[in-house]
Scaffold this motif. Sequence first.
Motif, PDB file in Angstrom:
ATOM      1  N   ALA A 162       0.508  -1.475   0.362  1.00 40.63           N
ATOM      2  CA  ALA A 162      -0.411   0.048  -0.181  1.00 40.63           C
ATOM      3  C   ALA A 162       0.677   1.186   0.020  1.00 40.63           C
ATOM      4  CB  ALA A 162      -1.119  -0.133   1.264  1.00 40.63           C
ATOM      5  N   GLY A 163       2.121   1.049   0.526  1.00 38.77           N
ATOM      6  CA  GLY A 163       2.391   2.293   0.394  1.00 38.77           C
ATOM      7  C   GLY A 163       3.653   2.344  -0.887  1.00 38.77           C
ATOM      8  N   GLU A 164       4.130   1.729  -1.054  1.00 39.38           N
ATOM      9  CA  GLU A 164       4.297   1.461  -2.545  1.00 39.38           C
ATOM     10  C   GLU A 164       3.226   2.143  -3.647  1.00 39.38           C
ATOM     11  OE1 GLU A 164       6.254  -2.267  -4.375  1.00 39.38           O
ATOM     12  OE2 GLU A 164       7.369  -2.299  -2.558  1.00 39.38           O
ATOM     13  N   LYS A 165       2.553   2.098  -2.770  1.00 42.02           N
ATOM     14  CA  LYS A 165       1.377   2.404  -4.373  1.00 42.02           C
ATOM     15  C   LYS A 165       0.445   3.861  -3.971  1.00 42.02           C
ATOM     16  CE  LYS A 165      -3.276   0.656  -5.367  1.00 42.02           C
ATOM     17  NZ  LYS A 165      -4.930   0.155  -5.273  1.00 42.02           N
ATOM     18  N   VAL A 166       0.316   3.803  -2.968  1.00 38.08           N
ATOM     19  CA  VAL A 166       0.450   5.725  -2.746  1.00 38.08           C
ATOM     20  C   VAL A 166       1.935   6.418  -2.995  1.00 38.08           C
ATOM     21  CG1 VAL A 166      -1.300   5.606  -1.252  1.00 38.08           C
ATOM     22  CG2 VAL A 166       1.721   5.435  -0.261  1.00 38.08           C
ATOM     23  N   MET A 167       3.062   5.821  -3.437  1.00 44.38           N
ATOM     24  CA  MET A 167       4.169   6.452  -4.174  1.00 44.38           C
ATOM     25  C   MET A 167       4.177   6.754  -5.227  1.00 44.38           C
ATOM     26  SD  MET A 167       7.225   7.748  -1.973  1.00 44.38           S
ATOM     27  CE  MET A 167       7.777   7.667  -0.255  1.00 44.38           C
ATOM     28  N   ARG A 168       3.319   5.661  -5.804  1.00 37.32           N
ATOM     29  CA  ARG A 168       3.613   5.725  -7.186  1.00 37.32           C
ATOM     30  C   ARG A 168       2.430   6.575  -7.865  1.00 37.32           C
ATOM     31  NH1 ARG A 168       7.515   3.652  -8.259  1.00 37.32           N
ATOM     32  NH2 ARG A 168       8.593   1.791  -9.121  1.00 37.32           N
ATOM     33  N   ARG A 169       1.198   7.289  -7.589  1.00 32.95           N
ATOM     34  CA  ARG A 169       0.294   7.946  -7.783  1.00 32.95           C
ATOM     35  C   ARG A 169       0.885   8.938  -7.121  1.00 32.95           C
ATOM     36  NH1 ARG A 169      -3.694   6.859  -3.167  1.00 32.95           N
ATOM     37  NH2 ARG A 169      -3.034   7.716  -1.785  1.00 32.95           N
ATOM     38  N   ASN A 170       1.748   9.622  -6.076  1.00 31.46           N
ATOM     39  CA  ASN A 170       2.007  11.081  -6.352  1.00 31.46           C
ATOM     40  C   ASN A 170       3.147  11.450  -6.050  1.00 31.46           C
ATOM     41  OD1 ASN A 170      -0.592  11.162  -4.531  1.00 31.46           O
ATOM     42  ND2 ASN A 170       1.056  10.172  -2.016  1.00 31.46           N
ATOM     43  N   PHE A 171       3.748   9.836  -7.364  1.00 32.31           N
ATOM     44  CA  PHE A 171       5.773  10.471  -7.248  1.00 32.31           C
ATOM     45  C   PHE A 171       5.653   9.246  -7.874  1.00 32.31           C
ATOM     46  CE2 PHE A 171       9.987  11.757  -7.160  1.00 32.31           C
ATOM     47  CZ  PHE A 171      10.203  13.487  -7.588  1.00 32.31           C
ATOM     48  N   PRO A 172       5.033   9.348  -9.400  1.00 29.48           N
ATOM     49  CA  PRO A 172       5.352   8.164 -10.264  1.00 29.48           C
ATOM     50  C   PRO A 172       7.118   7.921 -10.479  1.00 29.48           C
ATOM     51  CG  PRO A 172       3.730   9.296 -11.446  1.00 29.48           C
ATOM     52  CD  PRO A 172       4.402  10.336  -9.845  1.00 29.48           C
ATOM     53  N   GLU A 173       7.859   8.818 -10.621  1.00 32.72           N
ATOM     54  CA  GLU A 173       8.934   8.599 -10.703  1.00 32.72           C
ATOM     55  C   GLU A 173       9.786   8.012  -9.497  1.00 32.72           C
ATOM     56  OE1 GLU A 173       8.017  12.006 -11.233  1.00 32.72           O
ATOM     57  OE2 GLU A 173       7.456  12.182 -12.806  1.00 32.72           O
ATOM     58  N   SER A 174       9.579   7.613  -8.620  1.00 32.28           N
ATOM     59  CA  SER A 174       9.916   6.938  -7.205  1.00 32.28           C
ATOM     60  C   SER A 174      10.355   5.703  -7.363  1.00 32.28           C
ATOM     61  CB  SER A 174       9.044   7.251  -6.226  1.00 32.28           C
ATOM     62  OG  SER A 174       7.874   6.387  -6.440  1.00 32.28           O
ATOM     63  N   VAL A 175      11.639   5.299  -6.976  1.00 30.05           N
ATOM     64  CA  VAL A 175      12.193   4.550  -7.029  1.00 30.05           C
ATOM     65  C   VAL A 175      12.682   3.590  -6.261  1.00 30.05           C
ATOM     66  CG1 VAL A 175      14.591   3.626  -7.463  1.00 30.05           C
ATOM     67  CG2 VAL A 175      14.329   5.382  -8.492  1.00 30.05           C
ATOM     68  N   ILE A 176      12.140   2.300  -6.138  1.00 34.93           N
ATOM     69  CA  ILE A 176      11.881   1.243  -4.527  1.00 34.93           C
ATOM     70  C   ILE A 176      12.299   0.446  -4.969  1.00 34.93           C
ATOM     71  CG2 ILE A 176       9.913   0.098  -3.767  1.00 34.93           C
ATOM     72  CD1 ILE A 176       7.679   1.898  -5.236  1.00 34.93           C
ATOM     73  N   LEU A 177      13.395   0.428  -4.168  1.00 42.28           N
ATOM     74  CA  LEU A 177      13.673  -0.812  -3.456  1.00 42.28           C
ATOM     75  C   LEU A 177      13.226  -2.305  -2.301  1.00 42.28           C
ATOM     76  CD1 LEU A 177      17.187   0.832  -2.604  1.00 42.28           C
ATOM     77  CD2 LEU A 177      16.429   0.451  -5.000  1.00 42.28           C
ATOM     78  N   ARG A 178      13.290  -3.262  -2.697  1.00 46.65           N
ATOM     79  CA  ARG A 178      12.732  -4.223  -2.213  1.00 46.65           C
ATOM     80  C   ARG A 178      13.976  -5.186  -1.614  1.00 46.65           C
ATOM     81  NH1 ARG A 178       7.506  -5.958  -5.578  1.00 46.65           N
ATOM     82  NH2 ARG A 178       6.213  -4.287  -5.660  1.00 46.65           N
ATOM     83  N   PRO A 179      14.977  -4.966  -0.629  1.00 49.44           N
ATOM     84  CA  PRO A 179      15.906  -6.107   0.116  1.00 49.44           C
ATOM     85  C   PRO A 179      15.226  -7.064   0.531  1.00 49.44           C
ATOM     86  CG  PRO A 179      15.385  -3.695   1.323  1.00 49.44           C
ATOM     87  CD  PRO A 179      14.336  -3.751   0.006  1.00 49.44           C
ATOM     88  N   ALA A 180      15.770  -8.164   0.337  1.00 48.11           N
ATOM     89  CA  ALA A 180      15.836  -9.611   1.117  1.00 48.11           C
ATOM     90  C   ALA A 180      15.396  -9.339   2.832  1.00 48.11           C
ATOM     91  CB  ALA A 180      16.006 -10.153   0.396  1.00 48.11           C
ATOM     92  N   ARG A 181      15.831 -10.147   3.582  1.00 46.91           N
ATOM     93  CA  ARG A 181      16.368 -10.372   5.008  1.00 46.91           C
ATOM     94  C   ARG A 181      17.697  -9.696   4.523  1.00 46.91           C
ATOM     95  NH1 ARG A 181      14.453  -9.281   8.255  1.00 46.91           N
ATOM     96  NH2 ARG A 181      14.618 -10.458   9.554  1.00 46.91           N
ATOM     97  N   VAL A 182      17.664  -8.943   5.494  1.00 42.72           N
ATOM     98  CA  VAL A 182      19.469  -7.958   5.960  1.00 42.72           C
ATOM     99  C   VAL A 182      20.136  -8.431   6.818  1.00 42.72           C
ATOM    100  CG1 VAL A 182      20.552  -6.342   6.322  1.00 42.72           C
ATOM    101  CG2 VAL A 182      18.511  -6.412   4.923  1.00 42.72           C
ATOM    102  N   PHE A 183      21.686  -8.913   6.399  1.00 40.98           N
ATOM    103  CA  PHE A 183      22.187  -9.362   8.349  1.00 40.98           C
ATOM    104  C   PHE A 183      23.482  -8.465   8.047  1.00 40.98           C
ATOM    105  CE2 PHE A 183      24.100 -11.593   3.986  1.00 40.98           C
ATOM    106  CZ  PHE A 183      25.952 -11.810   4.583  1.00 40.98           C
TER     107      PHE A 183
END
Length: 394
Positions: free
Chosen positions: A164-185
């Motif tokens: 849902a957070g990604e969706k509002v990001m795309r709606r308000n600022f379509p040029e935003s870059v989204i990163l989806r990291p796996a579990r971080v160690f």
Amino acid sequence: MSKYYLSFARNKSISQVVEKGIGGRHSDAGFTIAVFGGTGQIGRNLLTRMGREGVQAVVPHRLTDKKVIHFKPMADLGQFNFIQFYDIRNDEATEQIVKYSDVVVNCIGRTYPTRNFALDEVHVHWPDKLSKMCKKHNKDRLVHMSAYGANSKADSSFLRLKAAGEKVMRRNFPESVILRPARVFGRADDYLTLMRFLPHVAGNILVGKRWSDKKAILKMPIHVGDVGQALLNACRMPKIEGKTFELLGSEAYYLNDLHQFVHGTMSGDSSDDNGEYQTQIRHVPIGMLKAYAKMQELAWFMGKPPLDRVLIELNHQSEFPTGMPGMKDLGIEHHHGKLSEIVLECLRPYRPHKNYYDTMDEIKLPEAVNVDEYLKPVDRIRSRIVGDLDKSLV
């Protein structure tokens, strides 16, 4: 109060958008990044890499000045500007920080609710407000940290909130870059070191299992240093506007093997004379582990619990490439942090004294998994997951 937040403001000129200096930390990269959540595990690694390259930073935080004093040597004098006692509900302060920055990075995240903030406020309402401000001031780039598996149809409520957070990001600022990291160690992480808090009885480790799982859970954890470098590259690479990237590690292991290895490494006896792991895995319903994590949350209601229900869900989620852009698309060809090379650095503080100074030559690593072979029987499932991820962003 407003004058205090305006104390870091600067007037841009032609000289401030051109890189100058002798290079490295004693130079000026020519742009400023506002890092929300810079005191977290990923945020502080990003700041370290920014300081090495002379990138200026504005770091709002909720701590006192004494608790961020160790961040200041990361960069040259005056390169990092810390805004203390910051609150994401303070719209005036947020707008001033965004207005006087070139790039905005959102690393704010939480896996458990607190007395002050609910999870939907952190993962949905805050990205909505931040993206609107970036659009209002026509920012060069907005980079948002999400999570692997973010999907509006996910079983985990946390991943649904991330979607849902990604969706509002795309709606308000379509040029935003989204990163989806796996579990971080990494050192002092909440992944490898977290495994010591999982319930175990008489040497048997309790690992969750869904009855619908047909294959063993595959994990591709990524080092925090690689995530920090990917985040910095996402702030300045051209022609990546509006893209979503998956950040996965270069090595894959089964979850059971990781649990056995971590517990064996911390106890100083990871294998017997025949090379067989002594620790036994006992599978229990994931709901039982979540109930145990709920008790941890209640016991630590005044602070951060060592284990919470969201972490249980994320740890028992398979991680594999789904066809989205990844590390190579962010200019990272070789991973600098591999589990097989630096795991002992992360777990050494928890080893007994007699084995404290062991080297990696004395540690038996779990057998790595071939991801392509693992994915062959689940190509249909993989295609369905990719389709769901694409639909969740529409």
